[in-house]
Design a protein around this motif. Structure first.
Motif, short mmCIF file in Angstrom:
data_model
loop_
_atom_site.label_atom_id
_atom_site.label_comp_id
_atom_site.label_asym_id
_atom_site.label_seq_id
_atom_site.Cartn_x
_atom_site.Cartn_y
_atom_site.Cartn_z
N HIS A 136 2.18 6.84 -6.96
CA HIS A 136 1.23 7.76 -7.47
C HIS A 136 1.69 9.28 -6.99
O HIS A 136 0.60 9.93 -7.22
CB HIS A 136 -0.46 7.21 -7.19
CG HIS A 136 -0.63 6.02 -7.87
ND1 HIS A 136 -0.38 4.69 -7.36
CD2 HIS A 136 -0.89 5.72 -9.10
CE1 HIS A 136 -0.87 4.00 -8.29
NE2 HIS A 136 -1.33 4.31 -9.41
N SER B 3 -1.56 10.21 1.78
CA SER B 3 -1.81 8.95 1.94
C SER B 3 -0.77 8.09 2.77
O SER B 3 -1.17 7.19 3.52
CB SER B 3 -2.36 8.05 0.69
OG SER B 3 -3.43 8.88 0.24
N VAL B 4 0.29 8.07 2.28
CA VAL B 4 1.50 7.37 2.91
C VAL B 4 1.42 7.94 4.49
O VAL B 4 1.41 7.22 5.27
CB VAL B 4 2.89 7.76 2.33
CG1 VAL B 4 3.93 7.31 2.90
CG2 VAL B 4 2.68 7.17 0.87
N SER C 50 2.39 1.95 -3.48
CA SER C 50 1.53 2.15 -4.24
C SER C 50 1.15 3.42 -4.20
O SER C 50 1.00 4.39 -5.51
CB SER C 50 0.26 1.28 -4.20
OG SER C 50 -0.85 1.69 -4.96
N CYS C 51 1.15 4.04 -3.20
CA CYS C 51 0.89 5.59 -2.74
C CYS C 51 2.10 6.39 -3.11
O CYS C 51 1.76 7.33 -3.87
CB CYS C 51 0.64 5.70 -1.18
SG CYS C 51 -1.04 5.31 -0.60
N HIS D 47 0.79 -1.25 0.15
CA HIS D 47 -0.03 0.15 0.00
C HIS D 47 0.89 1.08 0.12
O HIS D 47 0.63 2.28 -0.70
CB HIS D 47 -0.86 0.07 1.36
CG HIS D 47 -2.16 -0.82 1.02
ND1 HIS D 47 -1.93 -2.17 1.46
CD2 HIS D 47 -3.47 -0.45 0.51
CE1 HIS D 47 -3.05 -2.51 1.22
NE2 HIS D 47 -4.12 -1.88 0.56
N ASP E 292 1.23 10.05 -3.89
CA ASP E 292 -0.06 10.48 -2.90
C ASP E 292 0.92 10.32 -1.64
O ASP E 292 0.46 9.32 -0.65
CB ASP E 292 -1.00 9.49 -2.90
CG ASP E 292 -2.07 9.89 -2.10
OD1 ASP E 292 -2.10 10.93 -1.32
OD2 ASP E 292 -3.06 9.26 -2.50
N TYR E 293 1.68 11.31 -1.17
CA TYR E 293 2.32 11.29 0.00
C TYR E 293 1.66 11.60 1.34
O TYR E 293 1.88 11.09 2.55
CB TYR E 293 3.59 12.29 0.05
CG TYR E 293 4.27 11.99 -1.13
CD1 TYR E 293 5.48 10.82 -0.98
CD2 TYR E 293 4.55 12.81 -2.35
CE1 TYR E 293 6.27 10.48 -1.97
CE2 TYR E 293 5.40 12.42 -3.50
CZ TYR E 293 6.20 11.41 -3.28
OH TYR E 293 7.07 11.13 -4.19
#
Length: 48
Positions: free
Chosen positions: A20, A25-26, A16-17, A13, A22-23
């Motif tokens: 993309h 979400s990390v 994947s973040c 996960h 999407d830091y």
């Protein structure tokens, strides 16, 4: 201790973040995982 499968899933996960970009979400996933592990430790240490 957490199973290898759960840890691998968490890392997938995170990767994947990052892939993309999407830091945010990390950060959120990491915070949720940290809270989950802290709760696990508290439950383990809280024995009568």
């Amino acid at each position: 201790m957490e199973s290898n499968e759960e840890y691998i899933n968490f890392l997938k996960h995170i990767i994947s973040c990052i892939s993309h970009g999407d830091y945010f979400s990390v950060k959120e996933l990491s915070q949720l995982e940290l809270e989950r592990l802290e709760n696990k430790i508290k439950k383990r240490d809280f024995k009568f």
